[in-house]
Design an enzyme around this catalytic site. Structure first.
Site, PDB file in Angstrom:
ATOM      1  N   ASP A 107      40.892  36.843  28.091  1.00  0.00           N
ATOM      2  CA  ASP A 107      40.179  37.676  29.078  1.00  0.00           C
ATOM      3  C   ASP A 107      39.593  38.938  28.453  1.00  0.00           C
ATOM      4  O   ASP A 107      39.472  39.962  29.122  1.00  0.00           O
ATOM      5  CB  ASP A 107      41.105  38.061  30.246  1.00  0.00           C
TER       6      ASP A 107
ATOM      7  N   HIS B  38      34.936  32.084  31.352  1.00  0.00           N
ATOM      8  CA  HIS B  38      34.030  33.033  30.713  1.00  0.00           C
ATOM      9  C   HIS B  38      32.999  33.513  31.729  1.00  0.00           C
ATOM     10  O   HIS B  38      32.200  32.733  32.231  1.00  0.00           O
ATOM     11  CB  HIS B  38      33.359  32.393  29.497  1.00  0.00           C
TER      12      HIS B  38
ATOM     13  N   ALA C  86      46.088  37.975  39.455  1.00  0.00           N
ATOM     14  CA  ALA C  86      45.970  39.356  38.985  1.00  0.00           C
ATOM     15  C   ALA C  86      46.488  39.450  37.558  1.00  0.00           C
ATOM     16  O   ALA C  86      47.517  38.869  37.220  1.00  0.00           O
ATOM     17  CB  ALA C  86      46.767  40.283  39.894  1.00  0.00           C
TER      18      ALA C  86
END
Length: 429
Positions: free
Chosen positions: A14, A42, A305
């Site tokens: 990430d 991506h 998250a």
């Protein structure tokens, strides 16, 4: 002569690889994925429009760029075809530019079922996989029983192999995990549909890459996940099932190490991680919440998250060594805007105060990060295109990070759009 440039993540994934690949493919004839599968996510933002890619190389949004999927990638045909359809609905031509190695292992329904059954059975000890069948597909590959994209060309032989695989995996699914069995006939029917759609896309990707290289073309190798998720060099067992480090380029594409000219490590200006596993600089306070909110830290693939923490120079130095990094691209600098002070992790200490260098998940237990505090900045860095536009303290932060990691920062990302970037040294130059 053309250049072969590798773009890979240096943290736990990430890091913003998609944007940078998209930016740099302005100079590339081809972009190739060489490991992982549709567990990658991506995100590209072009003129404010967001596109999330999972399997198709990020060069697909650049007109005329060839998109290749190398032998090291595990391919879920259903996911790939959904992604192709979604892009084509946006007016992006895909099929004439996308080619897939026949040697790519296939991800089929029983791989997904196994992946999810295992995570469910682990309970609190789960690894945190995406549940998309990546690991089980790689296991079949290593065990030499897996089906590959090229097997779809010989359906009678494919049917025999598939029957064996379904029986094998159902034994575990039903007998051990007490989950429903996978239906052979349904799976076979699906695969016959996949075969007709994938046949036109098959190509000897390794041969194509060497033809491009000999023709003097620039080639971009796009990594997925991050170095600390590497099956061999990551925080094992909280890792992915492929080699996310630079060594994976050669094995996953067939282009040897001597042909790789520049390796760009993508690094966030702070640190994030999705799922379980050690994370020494993780923050549980308002600063961590600030990073998550300002950085929009939710996984592009899972929506989970992300855990957020301070920049960790220790893991970066390790990633730089393992990958023989040529230069760093520092992303999401703008997320640090508004922080009064910023911490940089320069080392770890154990309970006795001894400096230590962990190598796997267990050796991180009980470690405390050693921080160096630097002043933050109140001014905005969003959209800066030159180093001089950045606040003095932001420039000082970049310089200090360079000193601590021992590698040059060649690119700085100051926002999600491809134009919000400072390029100090171009990898293709």
């Amino acid at each position: 002569m053309g250049k072969n440039v590798v773009v890979l993540g240096t943290q736990w994934g990430d890091e913003g690889k998609g944007k940078i690949v998209d930016l740099l493919t302005e100079h590339a004839a081809a972009v190739v994925r060489y490991q992982g599968g549709h567990n990658a996510g991506h995100t590209l933002v072009i003129d404010g429009e967001k596109t999330v890619l999972h399997l198709i190389p990020s060069g697909v949004l650049r007109e005329g760029v060839q998109c290749l999927i190398g032998n090291g990638v595990v391919v879920a045909p259903d996911a790939l075809l959904r992604e192709i359809t979604k892009l084509e609905e946006k007016g992006v031509p895909v099929r004439e530019r996308l080619r897939i190695s026949p040697s790519c292992p296939l991800i089929l329904s029983f791989h997904v079922a196994l992946d999810q059954a295992r995570e469910k059975a682990r309970g609190e000890l789960k690894i945190g996989t995406t549940g998309r069948g990546i690991g089980p597909a790689y296991e079949d590959k290593v065990a030499r029983r897996g089906l590959r994209v090229g097997d779809l060309l010989n359906m009678p032989r494919f049917e025999d192999k598939l029957r064996e695989l379904v029986d094998y995996h159902n034994f575990m699914l039903v007998g051990y995990y007490k989950e429903p069995a996978i239906e052979f006939e349904k799976t076979l029917a699906e695969c016959k549909e996949y075969a007709e759609l994938l046949k036109p896309l098959m190509l000897d990707v390794t041969a194509e890459l060497h033809d491009l290289r000999r023709a003097g073309k620039d080639i971009m190798f796009e990594g997925a996940q991050g170095s600390l998720l590497d099956i061999d060099h990551g925080t094992y067992p909280y890792v992915t099932s492929s080699n996310t480090t630079a060594g994976g380029v050669a094995t996953g594409s067939g282009v040897g190490p001597m042909f790789l000219d520049y390796i760009l490590g993508i690094t966030k200006a702070y640190t994030t991680r999705v799922g379980s596993g050690p994370f020494p600089t993780e923050l549980f306070d308002e600063v961590g919440a600030h990073l998550a909110k300002q950085g929009h830290e939710f996984g592009a693939t899972t929506g989970r998250a992300r855990r957020c923490g301070w920049f960790d120079a220790v893991i970066l130095r390790r990633a730089i060594d393992v990958n023989s990094i040529s230069g760093i691209c520092l992303t999401k600098l703008d997320v640090l805007d508004g922080l009064e002070t910023i911490n940089i992790c320069t080392g770890y200490k154990d309970a006795q105060g001894n400096a230590v260098a962990p190598t796997d998940a267990d050796s991180y237990v009980g470690l405390q990060p050693v921080y160096e505090e630097v002043p933050g900045w109140s001014e905005s860095t969003v959209g800066a295109k030159t180093l001089e536009e950045l606040p003095a303290n932001a420039r000082a932060y970049i310089k200090r990070v360079e000193e601590l990691i021992g590698a040059p920062i060649d690119i700085i990302s100051t926002g999600p759009d491809r134009n919000e970037t400072i390029v100090l040294r171009h990898p293709f130059a």
